[in-house]
Design a protein around this motif. Structure first.
Motif, PDB file in Angstrom:
ATOM      1  N   ILE A 166       0.824  -1.210   0.000  1.00 42.05           N
ATOM      2  CA  ILE A 166       0.000   0.000   0.000  1.00 42.05           C
ATOM      3  C   ILE A 166       0.861   1.264   0.000  1.00 42.05           C
ATOM      4  O   ILE A 166       0.506   2.273  -0.623  1.00 42.05           O
ATOM      5  N   LEU A 167       1.993   1.218   0.667  1.00 44.74           N
ATOM      6  CA  LEU A 167       2.831   2.402   0.768  1.00 44.74           C
ATOM      7  C   LEU A 167       3.568   2.741  -0.523  1.00 44.74           C
ATOM      8  O   LEU A 167       3.956   3.887  -0.735  1.00 44.74           O
ATOM      9  N   ARG A 168       3.724   1.779  -1.412  1.00 45.99           N
ATOM     10  CA  ARG A 168       4.451   2.034  -2.661  1.00 45.99           C
ATOM     11  C   ARG A 168       3.516   2.596  -3.728  1.00 45.99           C
ATOM     12  O   ARG A 168       2.446   2.057  -3.984  1.00 45.99           O
ATOM     13  N   LYS A 169       3.946   3.669  -4.358  1.00 47.03           N
ATOM     14  CA  LYS A 169       3.138   4.287  -5.415  1.00 47.03           C
ATOM     15  C   LYS A 169       2.828   3.295  -6.529  1.00 47.03           C
ATOM     16  O   LYS A 169       1.714   3.255  -7.065  1.00 47.03           O
ATOM     17  N   GLU A 170       3.816   2.458  -6.883  1.00 50.86           N
ATOM     18  CA  GLU A 170       3.660   1.540  -8.004  1.00 50.86           C
ATOM     19  C   GLU A 170       2.647   0.433  -7.747  1.00 50.86           C
ATOM     20  O   GLU A 170       2.152  -0.184  -8.688  1.00 50.86           O
ATOM     21  N   THR A 171       2.334   0.156  -6.492  1.00 56.90           N
ATOM     22  CA  THR A 171       1.443  -0.965  -6.165  1.00 56.90           C
ATOM     23  C   THR A 171       0.248  -0.551  -5.303  1.00 56.90           C
ATOM     24  O   THR A 171      -0.542  -1.411  -4.914  1.00 56.90           O
ATOM     25  N   ARG A 172       0.105   0.729  -5.006  1.00 58.81           N
ATOM     26  CA  ARG A 172      -0.996   1.174  -4.140  1.00 58.81           C
ATOM     27  C   ARG A 172      -2.341   0.824  -4.779  1.00 58.81           C
ATOM     28  O   ARG A 172      -2.642   1.232  -5.898  1.00 58.81           O
TER      29      ARG A 172
END
Length: 243
Positions: A166-172
């Motif tokens: 969730i915290l990563r822009k690429e995988t949110r």
């Protein structure tokens, strides 16, 4: 999903003008007005960080390095009341991706932000779904079926793994499909964590369980989930034409 901009400025008036202009341009915006709010904000992914180098409580020197160390690595734009030449020097020294003097008004800042992150840049991507379930069999079956239906699917077997995603822009994700009965941090607790953090306001959470329906409904209501589904109905409901 619109591009996201974090404004770092302790002046309420300047911050409000900047926020209104960015929101009118279809960006998702948040303000960090002190050190504590900045630390909290940096736990979420951003496309661009706008900082007044003279209004950043000593972070003017440290923030650029902090941003480079983040997984999502947002672009830094300096925006201040100093001269163009001074801002250019500060941008070069800090490794900022752009700068905009206040004398150019909000249009100058908007031009720099648009250059680095068009507001519609993320609109065309597939809907992103995160499956959180400690059952490898359930995760495999749902992941295969939902991928075939056009979802971008990510999986986690624990709340700890899910938090990193969730915290990563690429995988949110746009949607979290969350098992209730998990060890350590269960689905109810993890849902409370997501819904209690304003940085994750755009994430929808559906609880998924074989728990008795009345109990599942109670958990959904008290944890703040957006809905719940019996586990055997998940696939048919999520992949319906109007899902």
């Amino acid at each position: 999903m619109p591009a996201r901009v974090l404004v770092v400025d302790r002046s309420p008036l300047v911050a409000e003008v900047t926020v209104q202009a960015l929101r009118a341009a279809k960006y998702e915006v948040q303000v960090a007005s002190d050190a504590a709010s900045l630390e909290l904000a940096l736990t979420a992914p951003w496309d661009v960080v706008v900082m007044d180098p003279n209004q950043a409580w000593g972070f003017a020197e440290r923030l650029p390095e902090r941003l480079k160390a983040l997984t999502f690595q947002p672009r830094l734009v300096l925006c201040g009341a100093t001269s163009v030449e001074e801002l250019r020097v500060q941008a070069a020294a800090s490794g900022a991706a752009g700068f905009a003097p206040r004398t150019g008004g909000v249009e100058g800042l908007l031009a720099e932000v648009r250059r680095l992150a068009p507001p519609e840049a993320a609109a065309a991507r597939r809907r992103r779904l995160l499956l959180v379930d400690d059952s490898a069999t359930t995760t495999f079956i749902l992941s295969q079926a939902l991928t075939a239906k056009g979802f971008e699917v990510h999986t986690a077997e624990s709340a700890e793994q899910a938090t990193r995603i969730i915290l990563r822009k690429e995988t949110r994700p746009d949607l979290v499909l969350l098992d209730v009965q998990m060890p350590h941090v269960n689905g109810e607790q993890f849902c409370r964590f997501i819904k209690g953090n304003s940085l994750f306001a755009g994430i929808k959470v559906l609880l998924c369980s074989s728990t008795e329906p009345a109990e599942l409904k109670r958990i959904c209501r008290e944890a703040g989930a957006d809905g719940y589904l019996p586990k055997d109905a998940v696939l048919s409901q999520l992949t319906a034409e109007d899902a």
